[in-house]
Design an enzyme around this catalytic site. Structure first.
Site, PDB file in Angstrom:
ATOM      1  N   ARG A   1      -3.970   4.349  -4.750  1.00 53.89           N
ATOM      2  CA  ARG A   1      -4.494   3.262  -3.920  1.00 53.89           C
ATOM      3  C   ARG A   1      -3.360   2.644  -3.092  1.00 53.89           C
ATOM      4  O   ARG A   1      -3.258   2.872  -1.900  1.00 53.89           O
ATOM      5  CB  ARG A   1      -5.174   2.200  -4.814  1.00 53.89           C
ATOM      6  CG  ARG A   1      -6.101   1.247  -4.075  1.00 53.89           C
ATOM      7  CD  ARG A   1      -5.412   0.118  -3.373  1.00 53.89           C
ATOM      8  NE  ARG A   1      -4.628  -0.730  -4.276  1.00 53.89           N
ATOM      9  CZ  ARG A   1      -3.781  -1.650  -3.859  1.00 53.89           C
ATOM     10  NH1 ARG A   1      -3.597  -1.854  -2.562  1.00 53.89           N
ATOM     11  NH2 ARG A   1      -3.070  -2.363  -4.714  1.00 53.89           N
ATOM     12  N   ASP A   2      -2.480   1.899  -3.726  1.00 54.97           N
ATOM     13  CA  ASP A   2      -1.415   1.185  -3.017  1.00 54.97           C
ATOM     14  C   ASP A   2      -0.520   2.176  -2.269  1.00 54.97           C
ATOM     15  O   ASP A   2      -0.114   1.942  -1.125  1.00 54.97           O
ATOM     16  CB  ASP A   2      -0.588   0.387  -4.032  1.00 54.97           C
ATOM     17  CG  ASP A   2       0.135  -0.798  -3.403  1.00 54.97           C
ATOM     18  OD1 ASP A   2       0.255  -0.839  -2.176  1.00 54.97           O
ATOM     19  OD2 ASP A   2       0.597  -1.668  -4.152  1.00 54.97           O
TER      20      ASP A   2
ATOM     21  N   HIS B   1       2.589  -6.918 -10.762  1.00 55.38           N
ATOM     22  CA  HIS B   1       2.572  -5.886  -9.712  1.00 55.38           C
ATOM     23  C   HIS B   1       3.831  -6.105  -8.881  1.00 55.38           C
ATOM     24  O   HIS B   1       3.928  -7.057  -8.121  1.00 55.38           O
ATOM     25  CB  HIS B   1       1.296  -6.044  -8.867  1.00 55.38           C
ATOM     26  CG  HIS B   1       1.190  -5.076  -7.735  1.00 55.38           C
ATOM     27  ND1 HIS B   1       0.340  -3.995  -7.759  1.00 55.38           N
ATOM     28  CD2 HIS B   1       1.810  -5.031  -6.540  1.00 55.38           C
ATOM     29  CE1 HIS B   1       0.455  -3.323  -6.629  1.00 55.38           C
ATOM     30  NE2 HIS B   1       1.342  -3.935  -5.855  1.00 55.38           N
TER      31      HIS B   1
ATOM     32  N   CYS C   1       2.588  -2.472   1.836  1.00 52.67           N
ATOM     33  CA  CYS C   1       1.410  -3.142   2.373  1.00 52.67           C
ATOM     34  C   CYS C   1       1.491  -3.050   3.886  1.00 52.67           C
ATOM     35  O   CYS C   1       2.446  -3.541   4.487  1.00 52.67           O
ATOM     36  CB  CYS C   1       1.353  -4.597   1.933  1.00 52.67           C
ATOM     37  SG  CYS C   1      -0.050  -5.468   2.640  1.00 52.67           S
TER      38      CYS C   1
ATOM     39  N   ASN D   1       6.359   0.465  -4.152  1.00 52.29           N
ATOM     40  CA  ASN D   1       6.080  -0.043  -5.492  1.00 52.29           C
ATOM     41  C   ASN D   1       7.214   0.390  -6.413  1.00 52.29           C
ATOM     42  O   ASN D   1       7.948   1.332  -6.115  1.00 52.29           O
ATOM     43  CB  ASN D   1       4.781   0.581  -6.018  1.00 52.29           C
ATOM     44  CG  ASN D   1       3.555  -0.027  -5.379  1.00 52.29           C
ATOM     45  OD1 ASN D   1       3.168  -1.125  -5.728  1.00 52.29           O
ATOM     46  ND2 ASN D   1       2.959   0.682  -4.445  1.00 52.29           N
TER      47      ASN D   1
ATOM     48  N   HIS E   1       7.221  -4.761  -6.508  1.00 54.03           N
ATOM     49  CA  HIS E   1       7.726  -3.788  -5.531  1.00 54.03           C
ATOM     50  C   HIS E   1       9.246  -3.746  -5.627  1.00 54.03           C
ATOM     51  O   HIS E   1       9.875  -4.721  -6.038  1.00 54.03           O
ATOM     52  CB  HIS E   1       7.284  -4.173  -4.118  1.00 54.03           C
ATOM     53  CG  HIS E   1       5.856  -3.813  -3.825  1.00 54.03           C
ATOM     54  ND1 HIS E   1       5.460  -3.250  -2.641  1.00 54.03           N
ATOM     55  CD2 HIS E   1       4.730  -3.916  -4.562  1.00 54.03           C
ATOM     56  CE1 HIS E   1       4.147  -3.034  -2.664  1.00 54.03           C
ATOM     57  NE2 HIS E   1       3.672  -3.438  -3.816  1.00 54.03           N
TER      58      HIS E   1
HETATM   59 ZN    ZN Z   1       1.560  -3.442  -3.877  1.00 53.28          ZN
END
Ligand code: ZN
Length: 316
Positions: free
Chosen positions: A17-18, A211, A244, A253, A213
């Site tokens: 996803r990310d 979460h 993002c 990430n 990075h």
């Molecule tokens: Zn992220």
């Protein structure tokens, strides 16, 4: 739901996803299947497989419904899908998604750019989604991550009281857990420790995932700080894919391979096999030829005498 009784830390893989949404090219659907298979075989218990957003906006995620359906067939895998609003949640439910994640941004500018609404409007979407899930059969959940909780590329510093206020509002709106996201890679360990301490005081066991990075190289140091504050779920991305698209300069990430190695070395069981995990990188290389793959453990290998935490526990 994933088994968590035999692990100390849940590593939640967000690469599909990310990671994939921040890359312009689209990974073919059958390679997404193979990648998710390889990650599950390596021992990952939870994978965020995609997001239900407009395919015009993020064509990389257009096949998320199919990917959810496929991943639901994998035994003992908790399948997460991101939804920005009620409409996304309705599509997710139709596709068979049971665990949804929602971003609520603490930065007004980032919130507008990312999901086109104010943080307050995002909280009311959380409530609508929680209400929708309550009417569905079986076990369902919505987890919120407070984006830009540690700072925003556009707005700069974000008030900690405001972050906590938003987190509490999301829990009251019906989120099962609320975590904190360093969307732009601005966090430092002291800040991470302080904010997760406060989050736990406010929300108790509904305090959720970290979460993080690695944009400025603080990723794993921030993990240790979050561990000290009692966090037991960490999002990470294989090969450090991700970022993002609406937070300029925020890429990467924390790397799942390096994270798992660190946790296991510290005596914390993840249930993940590092060799198999590293082998799964070949699917990314095939699906996105030439894409840079980050991480140091995949190149260096584990240190001589490395022992998995589970073996240390047995030896005691
Ligand atoms: Zn992220």
């Amino acid at each position: 739901m994933s088994r968590t009784d035999d692990i100390d830390v849940l590593v939640s893989e967000v690469g599909p996803r990310d990671g994939l949404q921040s890359i312009d090219r689209t990974m073919p659907t059958d390679l997404k299947y193979r990648w998710i298979d390889a990650l599950a075989e390596a021992g990952l218990r939870e994978i965020e497989v995609g997001s239900f957003v407009s395919p015009k906006r993020l064509p990389q995620m257009a096949d998320t419904g199919m990917v959810v359906e496929y991943a639901n067939g994998i035994e003992d895998l908790s399948v997460l899908a991101l939804v920005p609003n009620l409409r996304g949640a309705q599509n997710a439910v139709l596709a068979g998604a049971r665990s949804l994640s929602m971003p609520v941004s603490a930065s007004r500018e980032h919130s507008q750019a990312n999901i086109g609404m104010t943080p307050e409007a995002a909280v009311s979407q959380v409530k609508e989604v929680a209400d929708l899930l309550r009417d569905q059969p079986g076990e369902n959940s919505v987890e919120v991550g407070i984006s830009t909780a540690f700072g925003c590329t556009m707005e700069g510093p974000i008030a900690e009281d405001w972050v906590l206020e938003l987190a509490l509002a999301c829990a009251e709106a019906g989120a099962q857990s609320v975590g904190l996201s360093d969307t732009t890679g601005s966090a430092n360990p002291a800040q991470v420790r302080r904010l997760f301490d406060r989050l736990r005081r406010e929300l108790g066991d509904r305090a959720g995932a970290a979460h993080l990075h690695n944009t400025r190289g603080q990723g794993l140091a921030n993990v240790v700080a979050a561990l000290e504050a009692g966090v037991t779920t960490f999002d990470s991305s294989q090969a450090g894919l991700g970022g993002c698209p609406y937070a300029p300069g925020a890429s990467g990430n924390i790397v799942t391979e390096d994270l798992v190695y660190m946790l296991e070395s510290m005596g914390l069981r993840t249930g993940i096999d590092i060799d198999r995990l590293v082998a799964a990188r070949s699917v990314i290389a095939e699906g996105l030829p030439g894409e840079p793959l980050y991480g140091l453990v995949p190149d260096a290998g584990v240190h001589r005498g490395f022992t998995y935490a589970a073996n240390l526990v047995e030896a005691k």
